[in-house]
Scaffold this motif. Structure first.
Motif, PDB file in Angstrom:
ATOM      1  N   GLY A  12       5.427   6.757  -1.136  1.00 30.50           N
ATOM      2  CA  GLY A  12       6.445   6.482  -0.129  1.00 30.50           C
ATOM      3  C   GLY A  12       7.455   5.453  -0.595  1.00 30.50           C
ATOM      4  N   LEU A  13       6.985   4.441  -1.329  1.00 31.67           N
ATOM      5  CA  LEU A  13       7.896   3.420  -1.841  1.00 31.67           C
ATOM      6  C   LEU A  13       8.830   3.997  -2.905  1.00 31.67           C
ATOM      7  CD1 LEU A  13       8.520   0.428  -1.456  1.00 31.67           C
ATOM      8  CD2 LEU A  13       6.913  -0.083  -3.306  1.00 31.67           C
ATOM      9  N   VAL A  14       8.289   4.845  -3.772  1.00 35.01           N
ATOM     10  CA  VAL A  14       9.142   5.530  -4.757  1.00 35.01           C
ATOM     11  C   VAL A  14      10.211   6.350  -4.043  1.00 35.01           C
ATOM     12  CG1 VAL A  14       9.195   7.327  -6.540  1.00 35.01           C
ATOM     13  CG2 VAL A  14       7.361   5.641  -6.546  1.00 35.01           C
ATOM     14  N   TRP A  15       9.788   7.077  -3.009  1.00 38.12           N
ATOM     15  CA  TRP A  15      10.726   7.942  -2.284  1.00 38.12           C
ATOM     16  C   TRP A  15      11.752   7.132  -1.512  1.00 38.12           C
ATOM     17  CZ3 TRP A  15      12.260  12.318  -3.485  1.00 38.12           C
ATOM     18  CH2 TRP A  15      12.852  13.196  -2.593  1.00 38.12           C
ATOM     19  N   LYS A  23       0.703  17.804 -15.829  1.00 40.78           N
ATOM     20  CA  LYS A  23       0.207  16.997 -14.720  1.00 40.78           C
ATOM     21  C   LYS A  23      -0.101  15.556 -15.128  1.00 40.78           C
ATOM     22  CE  LYS A  23      -1.700  20.699 -11.831  1.00 40.78           C
ATOM     23  NZ  LYS A  23      -0.863  20.437 -10.658  1.00 40.78           N
ATOM     24  N   ASP A  24      -0.634  15.354 -16.317  1.00 38.16           N
ATOM     25  CA  ASP A  24      -1.011  14.007 -16.746  1.00 38.16           C
ATOM     26  C   ASP A  24       0.186  13.173 -17.189  1.00 38.16           C
ATOM     27  OD1 ASP A  24      -3.687  14.514 -16.238  1.00 38.16           O
ATOM     28  OD2 ASP A  24      -4.080  15.221 -18.283  1.00 38.16           O
ATOM     29  N   GLN A  25       1.250  13.832 -17.631  1.00 37.44           N
ATOM     30  CA  GLN A  25       2.411  13.121 -18.159  1.00 37.44           C
ATOM     31  C   GLN A  25       3.599  13.082 -17.198  1.00 37.44           C
ATOM     32  OE1 GLN A  25       1.153  15.933 -19.914  1.00 37.44           O
ATOM     33  NE2 GLN A  25      -0.298  14.701 -21.129  1.00 37.44           N
ATOM     34  N   ARG A  26       3.508  13.777 -16.072  1.00 35.17           N
ATOM     35  CA  ARG A  26       4.692  13.978 -15.252  1.00 35.17           C
ATOM     36  C   ARG A  26       5.254  12.689 -14.651  1.00 35.17           C
ATOM     37  NH1 ARG A  26       1.766  17.530 -10.458  1.00 35.17           N
ATOM     38  NH2 ARG A  26       0.115  16.055  -9.960  1.00 35.17           N
ATOM     39  N   ARG A  27       4.403  11.709 -14.358  1.00 37.94           N
ATOM     40  CA  ARG A  27       4.929  10.474 -13.789  1.00 37.94           C
ATOM     41  C   ARG A  27       5.790   9.716 -14.799  1.00 37.94           C
ATOM     42  NH1 ARG A  27       0.489   6.572 -14.719  1.00 37.94           N
ATOM     43  NH2 ARG A  27      -1.142   7.745 -15.787  1.00 37.94           N
ATOM     44  N   PHE A  28       5.463   9.845 -16.080  1.00 38.30           N
ATOM     45  CA  PHE A  28       6.280   9.199 -17.108  1.00 38.30           C
ATOM     46  C   PHE A  28       7.577   9.973 -17.349  1.00 38.30           C
ATOM     47  CE2 PHE A  28       1.828   8.095 -18.088  1.00 38.30           C
ATOM     48  CZ  PHE A  28       1.917   6.712 -17.912  1.00 38.30           C
ATOM     49  N   ILE A  29       7.497  11.303 -17.252  1.00 38.27           N
ATOM     50  CA  ILE A  29       8.715  12.114 -17.347  1.00 38.27           C
ATOM     51  C   ILE A  29       9.650  11.762 -16.196  1.00 38.27           C
ATOM     52  CG2 ILE A  29       9.640  14.462 -17.356  1.00 38.27           C
ATOM     53  CD1 ILE A  29       6.956  15.405 -18.495  1.00 38.27           C
ATOM     54  N   PHE A  30       9.083  11.589 -15.000  1.00 40.95           N
ATOM     55  CA  PHE A  30       9.872  11.172 -13.834  1.00 40.95           C
ATOM     56  C   PHE A  30      10.565   9.845 -14.110  1.00 40.95           C
ATOM     57  CE2 PHE A  30      10.523   8.713 -10.038  1.00 40.95           C
ATOM     58  CZ  PHE A  30      10.918   9.614  -9.064  1.00 40.95           C
ATOM     59  N   ALA A  31       9.810   8.871 -14.635  1.00 49.34           N
ATOM     60  CA  ALA A  31      10.354   7.529 -14.855  1.00 49.34           C
ATOM     61  C   ALA A  31      11.519   7.556 -15.841  1.00 49.34           C
ATOM     62  CB  ALA A  31       9.259   6.596 -15.352  1.00 49.34           C
ATOM     63  N   PHE A  89       8.475  15.004  -8.539  1.00 53.53           N
ATOM     64  CA  PHE A  89       7.867  14.097  -7.567  1.00 53.53           C
ATOM     65  C   PHE A  89       7.060  14.828  -6.504  1.00 53.53           C
ATOM     66  CE2 PHE A  89       8.072  11.858  -3.487  1.00 53.53           C
ATOM     67  CZ  PHE A  89       7.420  10.687  -3.830  1.00 53.53           C
ATOM     68  N   TRP A  90       7.643  15.858  -5.893  1.00 54.08           N
ATOM     69  CA  TRP A  90       6.923  16.509  -4.798  1.00 54.08           C
ATOM     70  C   TRP A  90       5.755  17.352  -5.285  1.00 54.08           C
ATOM     71  CZ3 TRP A  90       6.729  14.910  -0.108  1.00 54.08           C
ATOM     72  CH2 TRP A  90       7.778  14.134   0.377  1.00 54.08           C
ATOM     73  N   GLY A  91       5.768  17.712  -6.582  1.00 58.22           N
ATOM     74  CA  GLY A  91       4.570  18.310  -7.160  1.00 58.22           C
ATOM     75  C   GLY A  91       3.427  17.308  -7.196  1.00 58.22           C
ATOM     76  N   ILE A  92       3.759  16.036  -7.420  1.00 55.73           N
ATOM     77  CA  ILE A  92       2.752  14.970  -7.380  1.00 55.73           C
ATOM     78  C   ILE A  92       2.230  14.775  -5.960  1.00 55.73           C
ATOM     79  CG2 ILE A  92       2.354  12.506  -7.730  1.00 55.73           C
ATOM     80  CD1 ILE A  92       4.470  12.553  -9.927  1.00 55.73           C
ATOM     81  N   LEU A 141      14.398   0.816  -9.732  1.00 55.61           N
ATOM     82  CA  LEU A 141      13.191   0.374  -9.033  1.00 55.61           C
ATOM     83  C   LEU A 141      12.216   1.533  -8.815  1.00 55.61           C
ATOM     84  CD1 LEU A 141      14.807  -2.047  -6.414  1.00 55.61           C
ATOM     85  CD2 LEU A 141      13.486  -2.662  -8.449  1.00 55.61           C
ATOM     86  N   ALA A 142      12.742   2.712  -8.458  1.00 50.50           N
ATOM     87  CA  ALA A 142      11.879   3.890  -8.296  1.00 50.50           C
ATOM     88  C   ALA A 142      11.209   4.255  -9.609  1.00 50.50           C
ATOM     89  CB  ALA A 142      12.698   5.063  -7.768  1.00 50.50           C
ATOM     90  N   GLY A 143      11.980   4.180 -10.707  1.00 47.29           N
ATOM     91  CA  GLY A 143      11.430   4.512 -12.013  1.00 47.29           C
ATOM     92  C   GLY A 143      10.357   3.551 -12.477  1.00 47.29           C
ATOM     93  N   LEU A 144      10.421   2.298 -12.053  1.00 50.29           N
ATOM     94  CA  LEU A 144       9.425   1.306 -12.447  1.00 50.29           C
ATOM     95  C   LEU A 144       8.116   1.456 -11.683  1.00 50.29           C
ATOM     96  CD1 LEU A 144      11.661  -1.903 -12.752  1.00 50.29           C
ATOM     97  CD2 LEU A 144      10.738  -0.494 -14.607  1.00 50.29           C
ATOM     98  N   ILE A 145       8.188   1.973 -10.460  1.00 47.69           N
ATOM     99  CA  ILE A 145       6.986   2.104  -9.625  1.00 47.69           C
ATOM    100  C   ILE A 145       6.174   3.350  -9.958  1.00 47.69           C
ATOM    101  CG2 ILE A 145       6.156   2.393  -7.250  1.00 47.69           C
ATOM    102  CD1 ILE A 145       8.643   0.813  -6.355  1.00 47.69           C
ATOM    103  N   VAL A 146       6.846   4.446 -10.271  1.00 44.28           N
ATOM    104  CA  VAL A 146       6.155   5.737 -10.353  1.00 44.28           C
ATOM    105  C   VAL A 146       5.070   5.812 -11.431  1.00 44.28           C
ATOM    106  CG1 VAL A 146       7.636   7.038 -11.953  1.00 44.28           C
ATOM    107  CG2 VAL A 146       6.627   8.189  -9.959  1.00 44.28           C
ATOM    108  N   PRO A 147       5.139   5.092 -12.567  1.00 43.44           N
ATOM    109  CA  PRO A 147       4.025   5.173 -13.528  1.00 43.44           C
ATOM    110  C   PRO A 147       2.684   4.695 -12.967  1.00 43.44           C
ATOM    111  CG  PRO A 147       5.965   4.326 -14.629  1.00 43.44           C
ATOM    112  CD  PRO A 147       6.280   4.341 -13.159  1.00 43.44           C
ATOM    113  N   THR A 148       2.701   3.890 -11.901  1.00 42.52           N
ATOM    114  CA  THR A 148       1.458   3.431 -11.266  1.00 42.52           C
ATOM    115  C   THR A 148       0.842   4.493 -10.354  1.00 42.52           C
ATOM    116  OG1 THR A 148       2.515   2.448  -9.308  1.00 42.52           O
ATOM    117  CG2 THR A 148       2.412   1.093 -11.288  1.00 42.52           C
TER     118      THR A 148
END
Length: 414
Positions: free
Chosen positions: A235-238, A293-301, A341-344, A400-407
């Protein structure tokens, strides 16, 4: 190709109807960004008052987001979607007939209230009719309205306003909404087993995918959802993502007309370009979300940070051609990340909690929709109409969104 596969034909019908529901929701909320300069002229509004028109929609949208998701989990997405589309279409029509500014704001508030149940209902529908292996792609297909909606809205609004005026535009848009609301209630069922067009193979895979889920007696476990840290991180990323998205989409037409001196017709065309580019990126993002699936949060960032840099340099572009190119680059990486993101998100929650949980995430984005348009309007008033500060603010939100999503470490999925 799964969309042409007879196994998922009934699910495809649900997806198509959801796509049209979302398209209408974006048309209804996005044409006002093109009409805003003309509404401001009729009502004699400042930039702050113009931003309040956009923000008022999100006040209603945010207020009923979580209750709407809970109702979809409790009573089914079929009823909630049909009621929502018909309700907001009524207030779309009323937008074109109001002549008193405070009442105009009230209409936009109830319009947002009507749209609020759609996100949770639609994600629950996808989770109900598709297995996990396809949900990233299905949500990205549905989410192409986030790009095609603004693109089509720009062209449609520019034409209608130039020929008929802005009021007739909203009256016209209400008609297809009533039609889609009827079709959704008539053709869709909450339980795939009650849909006579569902294949036995599809039903079997759905049962094997999540055998413990009961779609006949859905319940939203609020305590479980609110204790899930992944929901709040998402939610914070969004929230930060939507600070940029709604600020960018709400004020881009005004920027092109006021800062780059484009005509109404040229604004309608060039405002559509970034979203057409974003449509391809959105589909690619959904496929990548399922594939990596395992790398997608870093691709997002990485994608979101590239979008931030590109967005920052739009205002510094010496020519309109370079500014438009940077808009397209920004849109590509912005919507690529949205498709991921919405796949996550649809992997975070079980199906019986999908509507409520996704509504919590989307609610924070709706709050961003309240804040960003009016905040940008205030920045424009303070700076004397300069867009430099506003584009810097939008870029910072993406960082800021890009910094949060890897977590956002999701659980393993099948």
């Amino acid at each position: 190709m799964f969309l042409k596969n007879a196994k998922w034909r009934a699910s495809g019908t649900v997806l198509v109807l959801l796509w049209f529901c979302w398209l209408l929701s974006f048309l209804d909320r996005m044409v006002i960004t093109v009409a805003l300069p003309y509404i401001a002229e009729d009502f004699e509004l400042t930039s702050t008052h113009q931003g309040l028109i956009i923000s008022t929609f999100f006040m209603g949208y945010a207020l009923f987001q979580i209750p709407g998701g809970m109702l979809a989990d409790r009573f089914g997405f079929r009823k909630m979607t049909s009621i929502a589309v018909g309700f907001w279409s009524l207030f779309t029509m009323l937008t074109g007939v109001i002549f008193y500014y405070p009442l105009f704001l009230g209409v936009r508030f109830f319009f947002g209230l009507g749209e609020a149940p759609l996100p949770g209902s639609s994600y629950k529908a996808i989770a109900t009719y598709y297995p996990k292996r396809l949900r990233g792609r299905m949500t990205s297909i549905q989410s192409t309205v986030n790009t095609l909606g603004p693109a089509f809205a720009s062209v449609l609004a520019a034409y209608f306003i130039s020929v008929f005026g802005w009021r007739h535009l909203f009256i016209f848009l209400a008609i297809p909404g009533f039609v889609v609301a009827f079709l959704f209630y008539r053709l869709v069922r909450d339980n795939p087993k009650d849909n006579p067009r569902m294949s036995a193979e599809a039903l079997q895979e759905l049962e094997e995918d999540e055998p413990t889920v009961s779609v006949t007696k859905p319940k939203a476990r609020m305590s479980t959802i609110f204790k899930n840290s992944l929901v709040w991180k998402a939610g914070l990323v969004w929230f930060f993502f939507d600070l940029t998205f709604w600020g960018f989409t709400s004020w881009l037409p005004s920027y092109l007309m006021n800062e780059r001196n484009l005509s109404l017709q040229a604004t309608g065309f060039y405002n559509a370009l970034p979203y057409l580019v974003g449509t391809v990126a959105m589909l690619l993002g959904g496929a990548m979300s399922d594939r990596f699936k395992d790398q997608r949060r870093f691709i997002f960032a990485i994608s979101i940070l590239v979008a931030a840099v590109s967005l920052f340099f739009i205002i510094k572009a010496p020519s309109i051609e370079l500014a438009l190119l940077l808009q397209c680059v920004t849109a590509w990486f912005l919507f690529l990340s949205q498709g991921i993101f919405w796949g996550i998100v649809v992997d975070i929650l079980p199906t019986d909690q999908m509507a409520t949980g996704s509504s919590v995430v989307n609610c924070l984005g709706s709050i961003a929709g309240v804040v960003s348009p009016i905040f940008i309007g205030k920045l424009l008033d303070i700076s004397g109409g300069s867009y430099a500060t506003t584009f810097t603010y939008l870029a910072i939100c993406l960082v800021l969104a890009g910094l949060i999503v890897p977590t956002l470490k999701t659980r393993k999925t099948i």
